[in-house]
Design an enzyme around this catalytic site. Structure first.
Site, PDB file in Angstrom:
ATOM      1  CE  LYS A 188      -3.938   2.188   3.158  1.00  0.00           C
ATOM      2  NZ  LYS A 188      -4.038   1.913   3.850  1.00  0.00           N
TER       3      LYS A 188
ATOM      4  CB  SER B  64      -7.985   1.079   5.626  1.00  0.00           C
ATOM      5  OG  SER B  64      -8.470   2.306   6.081  1.00  0.00           O
TER       6      SER B  64
ATOM      7  CB  SER C 103      -8.025   3.785   2.791  1.00  0.00           C
ATOM      8  OG  SER C 103      -7.162   3.213   4.103  1.00  0.00           O
TER       9      SER C 103
END
Lengths: 62, 473
Positions: free
Chosen positions: B78, B177, B153
């Site tokens: 990420k 997330s 996210s």
């Protein structure tokens, strides 16, 4: 003494923090203010919270 | 093709000489070549470095030396976690070049175990908010239906694992997330206990809430990655020196003797609960019972208060980090980011401290529940992935401080480890997911339950039919 309305409070808080959202964004923040405050107020009346310490620790060693 | 293998199977095949690391990496690249434009998985792909690393990995294996547990495995990171390949953007125009200083501790550990970094994955800006088509970044779409959001996210982490563009990924979780995109994309994600995995080298969102965790095709794969990632590090003072278990070795496939508390949380979702959820969740709980667990109904204590505390702490901590940039570059932020972080103005310093006091009350109440049960299961969300048509409703709900049918933030406040695992589908064919939560630092039991469930079900083996979809206009 009169109580300020939500718009006045939100606009004051934005000014205090130096933030300049668009008028539409200010409207959204005003709409979200009351429910968010109502939720936050519940944290003061939870059973058992009166004598609890925050879940933050501090170690003086660096 | 190897793109839908689990990490565990790919690693075994590699070590058995049935596949090479170069082949695994090439297959992953081929998936990304074909689908990244439609799905929006990557912000930056590092194919050349990955192929070079794969060649090195194959040579090391051929030489017969000791190799790590993730040797030659293609993973994604990420883009709020730093890597040596370049600057981490946090998917934001408000770029802070400070986040470019080599590998984060977790990435360092993955690489030392043999992992190969395929690139940086899409995220919601600064790990908060929602997609924004007005900004020059990919829209993270759901591989199961491109008209729906991948969740966030850790959006690209969820979609890239589901699509097969990586065999595993790192995500982060502050209010859900890791677990939300894992649920929406039909993969398995683990939020470890707060303090289990060092988060130094990760752009902060909520300092007392942020977790880094694995996102993979199975609980066994999460166990494999966590074993490499876990353990304290002096660069992160919030890490706690608790022994790291043999997570893979703890996967017995048997739940005999465990008591599992169940809370469907329908009272929270109300009308937003998908019609398929009750039956799907009941079937999942029945599988756990068949595996030997004793099932007891419980009610998560202080559910609303813990969710509120998460919001108060998250936006207050995020605002402390972002305020100078919000003052000078408001419009450079995604609208949902600036509006959500901007909610920090609602709360006073006293409210923040009170949220941390409420958190302690919730932790103690939950610990009482865990005196009677070993695990707690709930759905991850009462509904499937949000469609882009519904995003404004979702956004409005967030603006009012609510999470609706998303049942994740409770656990960020308490800090317990939680696994999200696929358990079925909505009426519209979107994945539904089970949350399995355990006592602090007892990831072993959480993973054991997730793995046992996945030994007798095949929801985690389902893959989206991406080949049939076209790039949306």
């Amino acid at each position: 003494m009169s109580t300020p309305d939500d718009r006045t409070i939100v606009e004051s808080l934005l000014a205090m923090n130096g933030l300049t959202p668009t008028p539409a964004e200010v409207d959204k923040l005003v709409a979200g203010y009351a429910p968010s405050r109502a939720a936050a107020e519940t944290l003061y009346t939870m059973p058992g919270v009166r004598y609890e310490v925050p879940a933050i620790t501090f170690d003086p060693r660096v | 093709m190897t793109e839908h293998m689990t990490l565990t199977d790919a690693s075994a095949a590699l070590k058995a000489g049935e596949v090479t690391s170069v082949q695994l990496v090439q297959d992953a690249i081929a998936v990304a070549d074909e689908h990244d434009a439609a799905v929006g998985m990557f912000l930056n792909r590092t194919n050349d470095q990955a192929l070079a690393a794969a060649e090195t990995a194959d040579a090391a294996l051929a030489a017969g030396g000791e190799v790590g547990p993730l040797h030659g495995m293609p993973l994604g990171i990420k883009d709020i976690i730093t890597t040596q390949e370049g600057v981490s953007t946090a998917q934001s125009l408000v770029l802070d070049p400070a986040w470019s200083d080599g590998d984060a501790v977790v990435v360092e550990r993955l690489r030392a175990a043999g992992a190969i970094v395929m690139g940086k994955l899409t995220t919601m800006e600064y790990a908060i908010g929602m997609p924004d088509a007005s900004k020059p970044f990919p829209i993270p779409r759901n591989p199961w239906n491109l008209d729906h959001w991948a969740g966030g996210s850790s959006s690209g982490s969820g979609s890239s694992v589901a699509a097969g563009a990586v065999l595993g990924a790192l995500g982060t979780d502050t209010g859900g997330s890791i677990r939300i995109p894992a649920a929406f994309c039909g993969i398995t994600g683990l939020m470890p206990t707060f303090g289990r995995v060092p988060k130094s080298g990760c752009v902060p969102l909520g300092y007392t809430l942020d977790h880094i965790g694995p996102m993979t095709r199975s609980a066994r794969d999460c166990a494999l990655m966590l074993g490499v990632m876990a353990g304290p590090h002096p660069s992160d003072p919030t890490t706690i020196d608790v022994p790291v278990d043999d997570y893979v070795g703890g996967l017995t496939g048997d739940l005999t003797g465990l008591r599992i508390g169940v809370d469907q949380l329908s009272r929270i979702a109300g009308d937003a609960e998908d019609p398929a959820l009750p039956g799907t969740f009941a079937a999942a709980v029945a599988e756990l019972e068949k595996l030997g667990a004793e099932i007891v109904e419980i009610e998560l204590p202080f559910y609303a208060e813990m969710s509120t505390a998460c919001m108060v702490m998250m936006v207050s901590e995020a605002m402390a980090y972002h305020l100078p940039d919000l003052q000078s570059r408001w419009s450079d932020y995604f609208e949902a980011t600036r509006m959500t972080v901007g909610m920090g103005i609602y709360y006073s310093a006293a409210d923040y401290v009170q949220a941390q006091r409420a958190r302690r009350v919730g932790q103690l109440a939950l610990a009482k529940v865990f005196e009677d049960v070993d695990l707690i299961v709930t759905p991850t969300s009462g509904a499937g992935a949000t469609s882009f048509d519904q995003m404004s409703t979702f956004s409005d709900r967030m603006a009012e401080g609510g999470f609706g049918p998303i049942y994740t933030p409770y656990w960020d406040t308490t800090g317990n480890p939680v696994l999200s695992a696929p358990m079925g589908f909505t009426q519209d064919g979107l994945p539904l997911s089970l949350q399995i939560a355990g006592r602090p630092f007892d990831e072993t039991t959480v993973l054991r339950a997730g793995d046992a469930f996945q030994r007798v079900t095949d929801w985690h083996e389902q893959v989206p039919s991406l080949a049939a979809v076209a790039v949306p206009a």
